[in-house]
Design a protein around this motif. Sequence first.
Motif, PDB file in Angstrom:
ATOM      1  N   GLY A 139       0.816  -1.205   0.000  1.00 44.53           N
ATOM      2  CA  GLY A 139       0.000   0.000   0.000  1.00 44.53           C
ATOM      3  C   GLY A 139       0.853   1.259   0.000  1.00 44.53           C
ATOM      4  N   VAL A 140       1.887   1.272   0.823  1.00 44.06           N
ATOM      5  CA  VAL A 140       2.786   2.423   0.909  1.00 44.06           C
ATOM      6  C   VAL A 140       3.531   2.624  -0.410  1.00 44.06           C
ATOM      7  CG1 VAL A 140       4.886   3.303   2.016  1.00 44.06           C
ATOM      8  CG2 VAL A 140       3.069   2.280   3.412  1.00 44.06           C
ATOM      9  N   VAL A 141       4.064   1.549  -0.960  1.00 46.19           N
ATOM     10  CA  VAL A 141       4.843   1.643  -2.205  1.00 46.19           C
ATOM     11  C   VAL A 141       3.953   2.089  -3.362  1.00 46.19           C
ATOM     12  CG1 VAL A 141       6.167   0.321  -3.904  1.00 46.19           C
ATOM     13  CG2 VAL A 141       6.563  -0.033  -1.462  1.00 46.19           C
ATOM     14  N   CYS A 142       2.768   1.527  -3.468  1.00 47.74           N
ATOM     15  CA  CYS A 142       1.860   1.909  -4.554  1.00 47.74           C
ATOM     16  C   CYS A 142       1.472   3.378  -4.449  1.00 47.74           C
ATOM     17  CB  CYS A 142       0.625   1.023  -4.542  1.00 47.74           C
ATOM     18  SG  CYS A 142       0.895  -0.635  -5.213  1.00 47.74           S
ATOM     19  N   ALA A 143       1.205   3.844  -3.243  1.00 43.78           N
ATOM     20  CA  ALA A 143       0.855   5.254  -3.064  1.00 43.78           C
ATOM     21  C   ALA A 143       2.009   6.151  -3.506  1.00 43.78           C
ATOM     22  CB  ALA A 143       0.489   5.522  -1.611  1.00 43.78           C
ATOM     23  N   ALA A 144       3.224   5.752  -3.157  1.00 46.28           N
ATOM     24  CA  ALA A 144       4.399   6.549  -3.529  1.00 46.28           C
ATOM     25  C   ALA A 144       4.621   6.577  -5.032  1.00 46.28           C
ATOM     26  CB  ALA A 144       5.641   5.995  -2.822  1.00 46.28           C
ATOM     27  N   LEU A 145       4.258   5.494  -5.706  1.00 47.21           N
ATOM     28  CA  LEU A 145       4.459   5.390  -7.150  1.00 47.21           C
ATOM     29  C   LEU A 145       3.278   5.927  -7.957  1.00 47.21           C
ATOM     30  CD1 LEU A 145       6.120   1.852  -7.395  1.00 47.21           C
ATOM     31  CD2 LEU A 145       7.224   4.075  -7.671  1.00 47.21           C
ATOM     32  N   GLY A 146       2.241   6.377  -7.276  1.00 46.20           N
ATOM     33  CA  GLY A 146       1.087   6.910  -7.975  1.00 46.20           C
ATOM     34  C   GLY A 146       0.121   5.865  -8.472  1.00 46.20           C
ATOM     35  N   VAL A 147       0.229   4.655  -7.953  1.00 42.19           N
ATOM     36  CA  VAL A 147      -0.709   3.588  -8.311  1.00 42.19           C
ATOM     37  C   VAL A 147      -1.914   3.687  -7.386  1.00 42.19           C
ATOM     38  CG1 VAL A 147      -1.045   1.089  -8.462  1.00 42.19           C
ATOM     39  CG2 VAL A 147       1.154   2.092  -9.099  1.00 42.19           C
ATOM     40  N   GLY A 148      -3.088   3.820  -7.949  1.00 43.10           N
ATOM     41  CA  GLY A 148      -4.300   3.999  -7.154  1.00 43.10           C
ATOM     42  C   GLY A 148      -4.621   2.813  -6.271  1.00 43.10           C
ATOM     43  N   GLU A 149      -5.499   3.029  -5.311  1.00 46.44           N
ATOM     44  CA  GLU A 149      -5.784   1.980  -4.329  1.00 46.44           C
ATOM     45  C   GLU A 149      -6.477   0.771  -4.950  1.00 46.44           C
ATOM     46  OE1 GLU A 149      -9.955   2.779  -2.163  1.00 46.44           O
ATOM     47  OE2 GLU A 149      -8.329   3.990  -1.345  1.00 46.44           O
ATOM     48  N   GLU A 150      -7.332   0.984  -5.950  1.00 46.84           N
ATOM     49  CA  GLU A 150      -7.977  -0.155  -6.596  1.00 46.84           C
ATOM     50  C   GLU A 150      -6.951  -1.036  -7.288  1.00 46.84           C
ATOM     51  OE1 GLU A 150     -11.896   0.491  -8.614  1.00 46.84           O
ATOM     52  OE2 GLU A 150     -11.343   2.599  -8.314  1.00 46.84           O
ATOM     53  N   ALA A 151      -6.032  -0.407  -8.005  1.00 45.65           N
ATOM     54  CA  ALA A 151      -4.987  -1.166  -8.702  1.00 45.65           C
ATOM     55  C   ALA A 151      -4.075  -1.855  -7.696  1.00 45.65           C
ATOM     56  CB  ALA A 151      -4.181  -0.252  -9.609  1.00 45.65           C
ATOM     57  N   ALA A 152      -3.769  -1.182  -6.584  1.00 41.37           N
ATOM     58  CA  ALA A 152      -2.916  -1.780  -5.554  1.00 41.37           C
ATOM     59  C   ALA A 152      -3.580  -3.021  -4.972  1.00 41.37           C
ATOM     60  CB  ALA A 152      -2.638  -0.757  -4.457  1.00 41.37           C
ATOM     61  N   PHE A 153      -4.873  -2.926  -4.723  1.00 40.25           N
ATOM     62  CA  PHE A 153      -5.628  -4.065  -4.203  1.00 40.25           C
ATOM     63  C   PHE A 153      -5.586  -5.217  -5.200  1.00 40.25           C
ATOM     64  CE2 PHE A 153      -9.485  -6.540  -3.522  1.00 40.25           C
ATOM     65  CZ  PHE A 153      -9.562  -6.639  -2.137  1.00 40.25           C
ATOM     66  N   ALA A 154      -5.775  -4.910  -6.472  1.00 42.25           N
ATOM     67  CA  ALA A 154      -5.756  -5.944  -7.507  1.00 42.25           C
ATOM     68  C   ALA A 154      -4.385  -6.605  -7.600  1.00 42.25           C
ATOM     69  CB  ALA A 154      -6.137  -5.341  -8.855  1.00 42.25           C
ATOM     70  N   VAL A 155      -3.319  -5.816  -7.482  1.00 36.58           N
ATOM     71  CA  VAL A 155      -1.960  -6.362  -7.507  1.00 36.58           C
ATOM     72  C   VAL A 155      -1.788  -7.390  -6.396  1.00 36.58           C
ATOM     73  CG1 VAL A 155       0.464  -5.817  -7.042  1.00 36.58           C
ATOM     74  CG2 VAL A 155      -0.838  -4.407  -8.641  1.00 36.58           C
TER      75      VAL A 155
END
Length: 229
Positions: A139-155
């Motif tokens: 979650g932290v890394v995705c937020a830093a990289l600009g990846v939205g929360e939906e995409a982070a969840f899917a990852v």
Amino acid sequence: MSDVAQLVRAVHLGDSALPVGAFAFSNALEAAVEEGAVADPESLAAFVAAVTGEAASADGVALLAAHRAAAAGDEDGARRADAALLARKTDEELRTQCVRMGHKLAEVATSITDSPAVARWRSAVDAGQTPGTYPAGLGVVCAALGVGEEAAFAVHQHGLAVMITGAALRLMRIDHRQTQRILGALADGVAADYASAADTDLSDMSAFTPQLGVLSAAHTRAHVRLFMS
């Protein structure tokens, strides 16, 4: 960040080749196969659906809480989500899986990005100031990289399914076409799980999966093992 750039970032983090150690774990599938609970493509598909569904109500909730906190610059909030998730990981092997993959992710992430937030997260993990679970770290890394929360969840959910199906290829009589069919069928379930997790408070996070715990405990007693969980 453009939609294409965000997609590439998500694909990168969800790549099974990302060196976070997922190949070493089966998420209790090894014990499920040994005990006869999973024996064919149909039962494997059911196992994957059950595990990803359970993960959504615990790991997924923590991931979203950490992502939202990190996106808002609330590093303490991300650490609270991290600690809350670990407190709910009562099984020894699954707890180890979660933390070891999280520590590897923190290490790898500092090679992917020069984000100060990611660097501080890794420093906190290395110093033992936060447990460093994989979902919270993602979650932290995705937020830093600009990846939205939906995409982070899917990852996260896709990565968990890939871990299990990858282990299945070494544990069962099953081929890549059958495992890909299972992964392809995951999409609708992930969308529904996100909708549920997105509205769940951290205090309501649930990780009660007695069957998975029993299988993991059986795995601990196994004399010969291919996987760490």
